[in-house]
Design an enzyme around this catalytic site. Structure first.
Site, PDB file in Angstrom:
ATOM      1  N   CYS A 289      -0.497   4.154   1.982  1.00 28.40           N
ATOM      2  CA  CYS A 289      -0.368   4.077   3.455  1.00 28.40           C
ATOM      3  C   CYS A 289       1.069   4.344   3.893  1.00 28.40           C
ATOM      4  O   CYS A 289       1.300   5.011   4.885  1.00 28.40           O
ATOM      5  CB  CYS A 289      -0.719   2.692   3.984  1.00 28.40           C
ATOM      6  SG  CYS A 289      -2.051   1.883   3.176  1.00 28.40           S
ATOM      7  N   ASP A 290       2.019   3.748   3.186  1.00 27.41           N
ATOM      8  CA  ASP A 290       3.392   3.715   3.695  1.00 27.41           C
ATOM      9  C   ASP A 290       4.379   4.576   2.908  1.00 27.41           C
ATOM     10  O   ASP A 290       5.485   4.841   3.382  1.00 27.41           O
ATOM     11  CB  ASP A 290       3.922   2.260   3.667  1.00 27.41           C
ATOM     12  CG  ASP A 290       3.049   1.323   4.484  1.00 27.41           C
ATOM     13  OD1 ASP A 290       2.510   1.778   5.506  1.00 27.41           O
ATOM     14  OD2 ASP A 290       2.900   0.153   4.092  1.00 27.41           O
TER      15      ASP A 290
ATOM     16  N   CYS B 234       0.829  -1.200   0.000  1.00 28.30           N
ATOM     17  CA  CYS B 234       0.000   0.000   0.000  1.00 28.30           C
ATOM     18  C   CYS B 234       0.865   1.251   0.000  1.00 28.30           C
ATOM     19  O   CYS B 234       1.293   1.733   1.055  1.00 28.30           O
ATOM     20  CB  CYS B 234      -0.913  -0.009   1.222  1.00 28.30           C
ATOM     21  SG  CYS B 234      -1.920   1.464   1.312  1.00 28.30           S
TER      22      CYS B 234
END
Ligand code: NAP
Length: 335
Positions: free
Chosen positions: A147-148, A144
């Site tokens: 997200c990261d 992701c």
């Protein structure tokens, strides 16, 4: 007397399919109870849109909409019509009895007249031991980018994105904001992604494509340092130094918890035997969104099937639900 909590309708999931089903069901006074899930590293309540930056293809948002805000609005709309929400998973079902039985992750025993399964799908991994190790330890491997990807760790690094679909293009474009270079590693020499996403990725100076290549190992102790690659045409092996790996190779439907109580297609998606209907192999159990759709997989189609599932469930209950089924059985047996 049963000690189980009885519900008219339980909806499992929290993406566009689940919340749309809830809006329709709540407005039809079915008092839906939504089990939105507890979340994990690759899935959080709200589903895959929680991992998306800008959704540009959901009608009604000419300027695009942030995926997280969109899911918050979907939920708010469902709650406005008195949908009740529990932040737990459903971990087990027994659909061989009536009412249908379900058990939540904290052990609540439930029964329901009708169930809508809208549990979506989860990011898929390549399946390499070092990939898993470094993903779990936060060592620079992720499924992701949204997200990261903004973590300081990836700044000014060369990072790899594996995959050739829209998710891979989106991740590559996103990572190009932070990374020095993004290498898209794809197993063929042709992308699956939509034309517009391909064009955007190809127009980005920081993104380069490594065609006909698969990752055979991930290198690094605490943190990723490189990849081992194999050319899918020539078989030639090579290495690529990278400071990050984003895996964007599609999704697997979240249907394991059903334990085979609902018929699945060979690829794990829930089978809905009649075209344009959401009924599953179990009368009274309906399916919507990416848990059943292995073809379109769009937010708008998920919402559409969520609406269909709520209407199908409502009609099923209006036509007598399980009593009608039992009536049919009596008639069939007495004939
Ligand atoms: P996808 O379209 O299924 O693409 C998966 C990609 O990963 C394919 O290119 C596939 O290669 C590759 N792949 C699969 N297994 C692999 C493996 N084991 N090793 C290496 N490569 C592998 O999945 P997606 O990109 O997640 O998209 C899913 C759906 O969401 C699509 O309908 C997409 O349009 C939609 N979506 C839209 C947007 C947007 O519009 N902004 C963003 C994200 C997703 P092959 O091509 O060779 O099969």
């Amino acid at each position: 007397m049963s000690e189980r909590q009885h519900e008219k309708m339980i909806i499992i999931g929290s993406g566009p399919a689940a919340w749309t089903a809830a809006v329709y069901a709540a407005r039809a006074q079915l008092e839906p109870l939504v089990y939105e899930g507890e979340g994990s590293r690759t899935m959080i309540p709200g589903g895959q849109l929680m991992f998306t930056t800008e959704v540009e293809n959901y009608p009604g948002f000419p300027e695009g909409v942030n995926g997280i805000n969109m899911m918050a609005a979907f939920k708010e709309q469902a709650v406005r019509f008195d949908t009740r929400v529990v932040t737990e998973d459903i971990v087990e079902v027994d659909f061989s009895v009536r009412p249908l039985r379900l058990i939540s992750s904290r052990g609540t025993e439930l029964e329901a007249d009708t169930v809508i399964i809208a549990t979506g799908a989860n990011a898929r991994w390549i399946g390499l031991p070092n990939e898993e190790r470094l993903a779990q330890s936060g060592g620079g491997v992720s499924a992701c980018a949204v997200c990261d990807g903004a973590l300081p760790h990836f700044r000014d690094q060369v990072v790899a994105v594996v995959g050739g679909g829209d998710s891979a293009m989106e991740d590559a474009i996103y990572m190009a904001k932070f990374a020095r270079e993004v290498v898209v590693i794809h197993r063929r020499d042709e992308l699956r992604a939509s034309k517009i996403m391909q064009d955007r990725a190809m127009a980005n100076d920081k993104i380069r494509f490594q065609w006909n290549s698969v990752v055979t190992d991930v290198r690094g102790g605490d943190v990723i340092t490189g990849l081992e690659l194999r050319d899918t045409v020539t078989g030639e092996e090579s290495e690529l130094e990278v400071g990050g790996l984003f895996v964007a190779i599609g999704h697997t439907p979240n249907t394991d918890f059903l334990g085979g109580r609902v018929a699945l297609k060979p690829n794990g998606y829930i089978e809905t035997p009649t075209a344009w209907r959401t009924a599953t192999s179990v009368p009274g159990v309906f399916a919507a969104g990416d848990a059943m759709d292995d073809f379109y997989k769009q937010a708008v189609t998920a919402a559409g099937t969520g609406c269909m599932a709520a209407l199908d469930a409502e009609r099923w209950l209006a036509h007598g639900g399980v009593e009608a089924l039992e009536g049919e059985k009596v008639t069939a047996e007495s004939e």
